[in-house]
Write an enzyme that holds these catalytic residues in place. Structure first.
Site, PDB file in Angstrom:
ATOM      1  N   GLU A 409      -3.603  -0.534 -31.506  1.00  0.00           N
ATOM      2  CA  GLU A 409      -2.358   0.248 -31.511  1.00  0.00           C
ATOM      3  C   GLU A 409      -2.571   1.621 -32.159  1.00  0.00           C
ATOM      4  O   GLU A 409      -3.074   1.706 -33.290  1.00  0.00           O
ATOM      5  CB  GLU A 409      -1.278  -0.531 -32.280  1.00  0.00           C
ATOM      6  CG  GLU A 409       0.084   0.128 -32.214  1.00  0.00           C
ATOM      7  CD  GLU A 409       1.157  -0.639 -32.995  1.00  0.00           C
ATOM      8  OE1 GLU A 409       0.960  -1.836 -33.277  1.00  0.00           O
ATOM      9  OE2 GLU A 409       2.173  -0.012 -33.338  1.00  0.00           O
ATOM     10  N   LYS A 592       6.118  -7.032 -39.633  1.00  0.00           N
ATOM     11  CA  LYS A 592       5.177  -6.714 -38.541  1.00  0.00           C
ATOM     12  C   LYS A 592       4.418  -5.433 -38.911  1.00  0.00           C
ATOM     13  O   LYS A 592       3.215  -5.330 -38.729  1.00  0.00           O
ATOM     14  CB  LYS A 592       5.939  -6.543 -37.222  1.00  0.00           C
ATOM     15  CG  LYS A 592       5.028  -6.415 -35.988  1.00  0.00           C
ATOM     16  CD  LYS A 592       4.479  -5.026 -35.758  1.00  0.00           C
ATOM     17  CE  LYS A 592       3.522  -4.982 -34.573  1.00  0.00           C
ATOM     18  NZ  LYS A 592       2.910  -3.660 -34.406  1.00  0.00           N
ATOM     19  N   ASP A 608     -10.070 -14.896 -40.082  1.00  0.00           N
ATOM     20  CA  ASP A 608      -9.232 -15.630 -39.138  1.00  0.00           C
ATOM     21  C   ASP A 608      -7.806 -15.069 -39.183  1.00  0.00           C
ATOM     22  O   ASP A 608      -7.050 -15.352 -40.107  1.00  0.00           O
ATOM     23  CB  ASP A 608      -9.269 -17.117 -39.553  1.00  0.00           C
ATOM     24  CG  ASP A 608      -8.519 -18.017 -38.593  1.00  0.00           C
ATOM     25  OD1 ASP A 608      -7.579 -17.532 -37.937  1.00  0.00           O
ATOM     26  OD2 ASP A 608      -8.862 -19.198 -38.523  1.00  0.00           O
ATOM     27  N   HIS A 706       4.400   8.765 -33.527  1.00  0.00           N
ATOM     28  CA  HIS A 706       3.854   7.655 -32.768  1.00  0.00           C
ATOM     29  C   HIS A 706       3.616   8.057 -31.328  1.00  0.00           C
ATOM     30  O   HIS A 706       2.611   7.712 -30.730  1.00  0.00           O
ATOM     31  CB  HIS A 706       4.849   6.496 -32.839  1.00  0.00           C
ATOM     32  CG  HIS A 706       4.290   5.204 -32.375  1.00  0.00           C
ATOM     33  ND1 HIS A 706       3.508   4.413 -33.186  1.00  0.00           N
ATOM     34  CD2 HIS A 706       4.382   4.568 -31.194  1.00  0.00           C
ATOM     35  CE1 HIS A 706       3.153   3.344 -32.512  1.00  0.00           C
ATOM     36  NE2 HIS A 706       3.669   3.405 -31.304  1.00  0.00           N
TER      37      HIS A 706
END
Ligand code: NAD
Length: 763
Positions: A409, A592, A608, A706
């Site tokens: 991203e 998030k 992991d 962004h």
């Protein structure tokens, strides 16, 4: 030494008094141990901005004279000393940094003149030089025990300027608690000495208590036979020491024993431990003693929960003395890194880390060859490449880190680096870790015979020691590394099911496989003990006993910009945090954003990420409601303050960490000392990402920044290459449509109507 000659960095450890501080100044014995935070003397790559400190200057002068006398080459005038490890955020811990600096400078010059400080006669020379330099810089007054620990390392019996190394008894474990405030040792000592003249009788009484305490402590400490009763002697000795300090505080009017210290001491004694301030007192460090490491760690957990004081589980006693280091300390402040070409960035990383540039070729596409991949998982047909970047500006507890991040991203890495720069302006991140305890679960089922679950639980807990010993037999190597089974808990879930938790210290591994073996090893014994049937035997991914705790303070002036003043931004970020605190819909997006930073480091280091994700979200909902992992407040001084606790079941060994060549290299670039520190870096990356997102959202919105990055990735997606990418991204922003269809038509236009000239002009 010539300027072009490579030089070897040399480091010296910090120190902590186990007993005898204050009384040692009156000739009583003391016990001091070297702590594995290190001052690293090295030659800087660019000339230092600040003049050398008094202690560096004195050390340089002494060692130069000494080497001249031996006809050696002149010393390296360019030495600087990094002491980041001695700090918690912006606050320096009382671990003897100035003594370590004197020792490191002298060790550095000796080593680079070809004299090995590990050799006993040279080591003695280094000690004499460091003692003299340190005393000169400090104007005398110290005992010299800190310098002895910095040069010699280990644990030392110290009296009247003489140090003798002694072996720490295996029955006694030591831990350190951060009492949260700096202590001004030299002013305390000055005031106490002044009181010696005016309050002679009470001073003698206090010193008598401190001397007796030291003698009793040393008597017990020197015993290596049966430990029975010895901890009680240590408890009595530390209690006496604390009494002596209270009297000293009273008679000198010095805040040697503030309420914070008393709270920790009371809690420690109530938990059956021995405890005393380490050093001059005044709110810096408390040293605790127990028979088992587990007791200290359990105490630490309770102390943090109930009183907010942190056990510094990273601080290890009995550290090495002077030693050479493989690489110079990292400087993560690489201004303009984002403007460099990929090749130039690799060169910069190589220069900072000391890794050969050829090693960075592991970052080329195809580094994980398909045959290797074929051994990692099943049914392999290829590999998937993702971008790997380096986030800059990260400073955690005074140490710099170049942070590898792997993420698809756009803007995650730029945002984290930018926020880390703001946090750096406030002193960097403060972080500490829980000990690396993971939970293995064994489900026990009563089938159709519901039983007395409380009695079953009691039966299991009655065999606690036997069961822990059995768990340890499954991993003898882990025991040698200082890990192993720590505790047993039984949870009654309903009348037909109890769940046994075995808490295992996994050291530097994530520990999933280690724990699964433990669960499977214990299951048959638990079945035999209870008559019930074992069901599932596997780790729990809720790693709530293994959190990384990170916080940051940011001055408002660095937060402002684009029409907002810094103080306004503080309020807006706090308001955004409150939104997440009351609304799970917002909290999910808030978290998030945190995981943008966390996962990128998890992935880059071969850990992991499914485990990390599962654990983070379960932890966020641990009280039954989903909450933000990080929260932000305005401090009394108007600064923005953020903090976060993140379960960090991650390793620097095991799993894919050393198998995937890129992950191996990422770990080398990062250079964490242990898995706990890696967890701190991940948490710091998460907190930085959160700050960047909240600041942007609360002010101009994230789309502006962004979208320009998003536009680049759309441009790549429709086949733009080289200078076309920037041109196309820019055009999409100008026309206000950042979409693949529009990008394709603009690209078509560019290629057919205004070929490379325009594109290259824009670059
Ligand atoms: P692992 O199986 O590779 O074991 C770690 C090894 O490292 C051990 O052999 C240990 O002896 C060795 N070691 C060397 N130095 C060490 C040190 N300083 N401290 C501790 N150990 C040291 O790895 P693991 O950490 O047991 O398991 C991690 C792997 O298990 C990951 O790949 C994970 O994806 C996978 N896994 C996860 C789950 C889950 O999360 N539910 C379940 C099963 C497997």
């Amino acid at each position: 030494m010539s300027d072009s000659c490579p030089s070897t960095p040399v480091s010296a450890p910090g120190k902590a008094f186990l007993i005898g501080e204050y009384a040692v100044l009156e000739g009583a014995p003391a016990l001091v141990t070297a702590i594995d935070v290190r001052a690293v003397a090295h030659r800087p790559t660019t000339p230092p901005l600040e003049p050398p400190s008094a202690v560096v200057r004195c050390a340089q002068e002494r060692v130069a004279l000494f080497l001249q006398g031996r006809g050696a080459d002149p010393t390296d005038a360019q030495v600087v000393v990094e002491t980041g490890g001695f700090t918690m955020g912006a606050r320096k811990l009382g671990l003897g940094s100035s003594a370590a600096v004197a020792a490191a400078v002298i060790g550095f010059q000796l080593a680079n003149a070809g004299l090995d400080p590990a050799e006993p006669t040279i080591r003695q020379q280094a000690l004499d030089l460091a003692m003299a330099a340190h005393a000169e810089a400090q104007g005398g007054g110290g005992s010299g025990a800190d310098v002895a620990a910095a040069v010699l390392g280990g644990t030392l019996h110290f009296q009247a300027g003489k140090a003798e190394r002694i072996t720490a008894p295996s029955w006694l474990h030591v831990g350190f608690v951060d009492a949260g405030a700096p202590a001004d040792t030299s002013s305390f000592v000055r005031r106490v000495k002044k009181a010696a003249a005016t309050e002679a009788e009470r001073y003698r009484q206090a010193m008598g208590m401190l001397r007796d305490a030291a003698t009793q402590f040393l008597h017990a400490y020197g015993r290596h036979d049966s430990p029975t009763g010895l901890l009680e002697l240590i408890r009595q000795a530390t209690a006496r020491h604390n009494e002596g300090l209270r009297l000293l505080a009273q008679l000198s009017g010095t805040p040697i024993m503030p309420p914070s210290l008393e709270t920790i001491l009371t809690a420690a004694f109530e938990a059956g431990l021995a405890a005393k301030p380490s050093g001059a007192g005044g709110g810096d460090l408390v040293v605790v003693f127990a028979h088992e490491r587990r007791q200290i760690e359990q105490f630490g957990e309770r102390l943090l929960r109930e009183h907010g004081f942190a056990l510094l589980s990273d601080l290890r006693a009995d550290a090495d003395g002077l030693r050479s280091e493989q690489r110079t300390p990292t400087n993560s402040r690489l201004a303009g890194f984002f403007k460099l070409s990929v090749e130039a960035r690799r060169q910069a990383v190589a220069a900072v880390t000391g890794l050969p540039e050829s090693r960075l070729r592991d970052l080329d596409a195809g580094a994980l060859d398909v045959h290797q991949a074929n051994h990692m998982i099943e049914n392999v047909v290829g590999t998937l490449e993702l971008p790997l970047a380096i986030a800059t500006n990260f400073q955690i507890n005074g140490r710099d880190f170049l942070v590898p991040m792997c993420v698809e991203e756009a803007s995650v890495v730029a945002a984290a680096s930018n926020a880390a720069r703001m946090i750096r302006a406030g002193g960097g991140f403060t972080a500490h870790s829980d000990p690396p305890w993971m939970i293995a679960q064994v489900q026990l089922l009563g089938d159709d015979r519901p039983g007395d679950t409380a009695e079953i639980a009691e039966r299991i807990l009655g065999q606690r020691n036997e069961l822990l010993a059995l768990a340890d037999e499954a991993h003898p190597r882990l025991l040698q590394r200082g890990g192993g089974a720590r505790d047993l808990e039984v949870r009654i879930t309903d009348a037909r099911m109890v769940v046994v938790h075995v808490l295992v210290d996994c050291r530097d591994a994530m520990g999933a496989n280690l724990l699964n073996t433990v669960a499977e090893t214990l299951a048959p014994r638990l079945e035999a003990l209870t008559g019930w049937t074992a069901g599932l035997r596997i780790l729990s991914n809720l790693a709530d006993r293994r959190c990384a705790h990170v916080s940051a303070r940011i001055p408002p002036e660095v937060l402002g910009g684009r029409g907002f003043d810094g103080s306004q931004v503080v309020d807006l970020v706090v308001s955004a945090s409150r939104f997440a605190e009351v609304d799970p819909y917002r909290a999910t997006t808030h978290n998030k954003g945190i995981m943008n930073g966390v996962d990128a480091v998890v992935l880059a280091t071969g850990n992991d990420w499914r485990a990390m994700e599962a654990s983070a979200h379960a932890y966020a909902a641990r009280d039954g409601r989903y909450r933000p992992l990080a929260i932000w407040r305005r401090g009394e001084d108007g600064w923005l303050q953020g903090r976060m606790s993140l379960p960090a079941a991650v390793g620097v060994v095991g799993g894919a960490t050393r198998v995937h060549p890129v992950c191996r290299l990422a770990l080398e670039i990062l250079h964490c000392r242990h898995a706990g520190e890696l967890g701190q870096v991940m948490a710091a990356a998460g907190l930085a990402s959160n700050l960047a997102a909240l600041r942007a959202l609360a002010t101009e919105g994230i789309q502006r920044g962004h979208m320009s990055l998003h536009a680049r990735s759309i441009a790549l997606g429709v086949g733009a290459s080289g200078p076309e990418v920037e041109w196309l991204a820019q055009r999409m922003i100008e026309v206000g449509e950042i979409k693949a269809e529009r990008a394709a038509s603009l690209l078509e236009e560019l290629r057919h109507h205004a070929p490379t000239a325009e594109a290259s002009e824009r670059n």
